[in-house]
Motif scaffolding. Structure first.
Motif, short mmCIF file in Angstrom:
data_model
loop_
_atom_site.label_atom_id
_atom_site.label_comp_id
_atom_site.label_asym_id
_atom_site.label_seq_id
_atom_site.Cartn_x
_atom_site.Cartn_y
_atom_site.Cartn_z
N UNK A 203 -22.47 48.41 22.04
CA UNK A 203 -22.84 49.62 21.32
C UNK A 203 -21.74 50.66 21.48
N UNK A 204 -21.53 51.45 20.45
CA UNK A 204 -20.61 52.57 20.51
C UNK A 204 -21.41 53.83 20.76
N UNK A 205 -21.07 54.54 21.84
CA UNK A 205 -21.80 55.75 22.21
C UNK A 205 -20.83 56.93 22.28
N UNK A 206 -21.40 58.11 22.35
CA UNK A 206 -20.61 59.31 22.56
C UNK A 206 -20.01 59.25 23.95
N UNK A 207 -18.70 59.36 24.07
CA UNK A 207 -18.01 59.16 25.34
C UNK A 207 -18.36 60.27 26.35
N UNK A 208 -19.02 59.94 27.45
CA UNK A 208 -19.38 60.98 28.41
C UNK A 208 -18.19 61.55 29.17
N UNK A 209 -17.01 60.90 29.08
CA UNK A 209 -15.80 61.42 29.72
C UNK A 209 -15.01 62.35 28.79
N UNK A 210 -15.46 62.44 27.55
CA UNK A 210 -14.74 63.24 26.56
C UNK A 210 -15.13 64.72 26.61
N UNK A 211 -16.42 64.97 26.71
CA UNK A 211 -16.89 66.36 26.70
C UNK A 211 -18.34 66.40 27.17
N UNK A 212 -18.74 67.56 27.69
CA UNK A 212 -20.15 67.81 27.98
C UNK A 212 -20.68 68.78 26.94
N UNK A 213 -21.86 68.45 26.40
CA UNK A 213 -22.47 69.27 25.36
C UNK A 213 -23.65 70.04 25.94
N UNK A 214 -23.58 71.35 25.87
CA UNK A 214 -24.68 72.17 26.35
C UNK A 214 -25.88 72.00 25.41
N UNK A 244 -20.22 81.21 23.67
CA UNK A 244 -20.39 80.71 22.30
C UNK A 244 -19.84 79.30 22.10
N UNK A 245 -19.30 78.71 23.13
CA UNK A 245 -18.70 77.38 23.00
C UNK A 245 -19.73 76.33 23.39
N UNK A 246 -20.11 75.49 22.42
CA UNK A 246 -21.22 74.55 22.61
C UNK A 246 -20.87 73.32 23.43
N UNK A 247 -19.59 73.05 23.64
CA UNK A 247 -19.18 71.89 24.42
C UNK A 247 -17.92 72.23 25.20
N UNK A 248 -17.66 71.48 26.25
CA UNK A 248 -16.45 71.73 27.03
C UNK A 248 -15.22 71.33 26.22
N UNK A 249 -14.15 72.10 26.39
CA UNK A 249 -12.94 71.89 25.61
C UNK A 249 -11.73 71.79 26.52
N UNK A 262 -7.45 70.09 21.92
CA UNK A 262 -6.15 69.53 21.57
C UNK A 262 -5.77 68.55 22.68
N UNK A 263 -6.26 67.32 22.58
CA UNK A 263 -6.05 66.34 23.64
C UNK A 263 -4.58 66.00 23.81
N UNK A 264 -3.81 66.06 22.72
CA UNK A 264 -2.38 65.76 22.80
C UNK A 264 -1.67 66.75 23.73
N UNK A 268 0.68 65.90 27.00
CA UNK A 268 2.02 66.45 27.16
C UNK A 268 2.14 67.22 28.47
N UNK A 269 1.12 68.03 28.78
CA UNK A 269 1.15 68.81 30.01
C UNK A 269 1.22 67.92 31.23
#
Length: 625
Positions: A203-214, A244-249, A262-264, A268-269
């Motif tokens: 199954x393809x799921x929302x990646x829990x390592x990508x972001x946390x959604x409030x 006002x930010x609904x998910x971690x960035x 901006x994951x790129x 780079x960093x």
């Protein structure tokens, strides 16, 4: 704004269904297994010989332990989508660290600091020890979720998944390996990810390592308007972005509500900073006391917060990982801090006779530590309660096995639960000699090999294996977050040559200079930093811009080429008058490369072999006069 909230609600409903199928019922079934409020007990499971499992490097876990990897993704996703009102939800556990500044587990706090400060201690010697029970608490809750999915395996797979779940421990990301460990793992930055359930269903799921959604985001708890002593600019930044930010960035495209990561920029960093991080950890392991080690590791740790979050360089908006108040909501926070705990455990094993000495914390207090107080190895680590009674202390958390885990480098050979099959080389000895060999091989090989290759053309007598080591020594009495960025001016063949590295100190926003008027200047501790110049000097030698690393060549080169700037928490250059709190100087020391690759480079520290050169920094802001 209404559309954004609608989108967030739709995402929450969809992802919760995909990840857990029946999230509410799932979470309710776990409540009977939750520990008493505020108590951190660790994971009780041991193998048949009584040995604890290891926490594995996250790439090792993915590549070589697929059952645990899939259980990890499923368990983490379920924990992230648990009811935010529950004290053991992902949201509530993250909130212990900083925002929303609420007490947890009925742990007391200083009345005048309630609502304005979190539990996490920074820039004092409790930093490493406090995070150990914090990670153990998170690991307990993650483990329950992993066990839930393993218990749902069909009968013919029950034994397989029970074994995988029992020996599962939270992974770490070793960001300190420099160029030897590759770049940021790609599974950190993909929005969707494939997972295999215990019944074999892909199954393809929302990646829990990508972001946390409030779910939901409550603007009032992330709004600083009630804190009158915080500057207007900080109030505006927090009320318009974090509330006002609904998910971690990560490295967000702006501070507007519709910003995206901006994951790129994070890739780079990290590529720009990973060599400096490697050198910094190499230097940390050379510190002579646990307090000095903790301070140096905390500097590198803050650097990684900036690499992931962004906004620390003045060129982008801030992501959640950068401000300490919000960083624990970022999914990579636990992977990052588990590696910090691993480095702590390695230093402990290498130097079993060293531990924390009493220290005055100056203005670096928190919700349970009064500014100007003294902490030691018996100071309570609130809010984490010991099952035996009272709170955990640095003395009672010394052994990681107390909480049911070890690391590949620290576990005894007789306790080994199975060799790592990763192409990343891990040691398995817990004695001091074995640990020091691991440290030398993991964090010293890159510098050593480059020195041996470059040495003959740069004046190194390879038969004697002596060379001159160069560093920037820095100190500051500033009580707030800052980033000192060092660079070399000039045209070099490698972009990395110009970026020497950064000296990072992360503090909560409440530690801005104007916010601690009650703290006398005499109680503000001076923090020390050390930034290695060796990799950059080797690059300059290879580029033909520097003849050798002898003082006659290096001093004039650095005098003309070395520059720096000091930024505040928002990435803005500090006013020149505030740089009086900083001192920078360049010093050299004699060093020796031992014949054995398992032995660390030996650095002289006596006055006879250490020399400083004030001319290099004279006349520059913060430079030695």
């Amino acid at each position: 704004m209404r559309n954004l909230w609608t989108l967030g609600s739709v995402i929450y409903a969809i992802v919760a269904t995909i990840v857990t199928c029946t999230p509410v019922e799932h979470y309710d079934t776990l409540k009977s297994r939750q520990s008493s409020e505020g108590v951190v007990a660790g994971i009780a499971w041991r193998d048949e010989n009584g040995n604890v499992p290891v926490r594995r490097e996250v790439r090792d876990l993915k590549e070589n332990y697929p059952d645990q990897w899939n259980l990890y993704l499923l368990g983490l996703a379920a924990l992230e989508w648990s009811d935010q009102n529950d004290s053991l939800s992902y949201y509530s556990l993250a909130g212990i660290h900083g925002r929303p500044y609420r007490t947890w587990g009925n742990a007391p706090g200083l009345p005048h600091k309630l609502g304005t400060s979190g539990y996490c201690p920074h820039s004092n010697s409790l930093f490493l020890t406090w995070h150990r029970p914090y990670l153990a608490l998170f690991e307990e809750e993650l483990y329950k979720q992993v066990k839930y999915y393993a218990d749902a395996a069909p009968p013919d797979q029950a034994g397989r998944y029970a074994a995988a779940a029992n020996s599962f421990r939270m992974p770490y990301w070793d960001w300190a390996r420099g160029e030897n460990a590759g770049t940021v793992p790609d599974f950190f930055t993909t929005q969707m990810i494939n997972v295999v359930h215990t019944n074999g269903f892909n199954e393809t799921i929302w990646n829990p390592l990508y972001s946390f959604y409030f779910h939901p985001l409550t603007p009032s708890v992330f709004n600083d308007k009630a804190r009158a002593h915080v500057c207007v600019d900080m109030q505006r930044a927090e009320s318009t972005q974090w509330s006002r930010t609904n998910s971690t960035l990560r490295w967000p495209t702006s501070d507007a509500p519709d910003a995206v990561s901006n994951q790129a920029a994070m890739y780079k960093s990290y590529e720009q900073q990973r060599r400096g991080l490697h050198d910094h950890i190499d230097g940390a392991f050379r510190r002579n006391t646990m307090n000095e080690f903790a301070n140096t590791v905390e500097e590198a740790h803050g650097w990684v917060h900036g690499v992931i979050g962004g906004g620390w360089d003045g060129t982008s908006a801030q992501g959640h990982m950068w401000p300490l108040e919000y960083s624990a909501f970022e999914p990579l926070f636990m992977l990052h801090h588990t590696n910090v705990d691993r480095l702590f455990a390695m230093y402990q094993s290498a130097h079993p006779d060293r531990y924390f000495s009493p220290e005055n914390i100056g203005s670096n207090g928190n919700v349970f530590l009064e500014d100007g107080s003294t902490v030691d190895a018996d100071t309570s680590l609130l809010p984490f309660r010991n099952p035996a009674g009272g709170f955990w202390t640095p003395n009672t958390i010394r052994d990681t096995r107390t909480f049911g885990y070890a690391y590949p480098e620290t576990i005894n050979s007789r306790e080994q639960t199975g060799p790592s099959k990763s192409n990343i080389q891990f040691a398995t000895l817990s004695n001091a000699q074995g640990i020091n060999a691991s440290i030398a091989q993991l964090y010293g090989v890159s510098t050593r090999s480059r020195l041996m290759i470059t040495g003959p053309s740069a004046g190194l007598d390879t038969s004697a294996t002596n060379f001159t080591d160069w560093n920037i020594l820095a100190s500051s009495s500033s009580p707030s977050t800052f980033v000192a960025q060092f660079s070399l001016a000039g045209d070099f063949s490698s972009d990395a040559v110009g970026d020497v590295g950064s000296w990072v100190r992360m503090m909560p926003s409440s530690h801005a200079p104007h916010s601690t008027p009650s703290i006398a200047t005499t109680t503000r501790t001076s923090v020390q930093g050390k930034i290695s110049l060796m990799s950059n000097l080797l690059d300059a030698i290879s580029a033909g811009k520097l003849a050798s690393w002898n003082a006659k060549d290096v001093v004039p080169f650095l005098t003309s080429a070395l520059t720096w700037r000091v930024l505040d928490a928002q990435g803005k250059p500090l006013p020149s008058h505030t740089l009086r709190a900083f001192t920078f100087k360049v010093c050299s020391a004699t060093a020796t490369i031992p014949a054995s690759l398992s032995a660390p480079i030996e650095y002289a520290e006596d006055d006879e072999h250490v020399r400083c050169y004030p001319d290099v920094t004279r006349g520059k802001a913060g430079g030695v006069a």
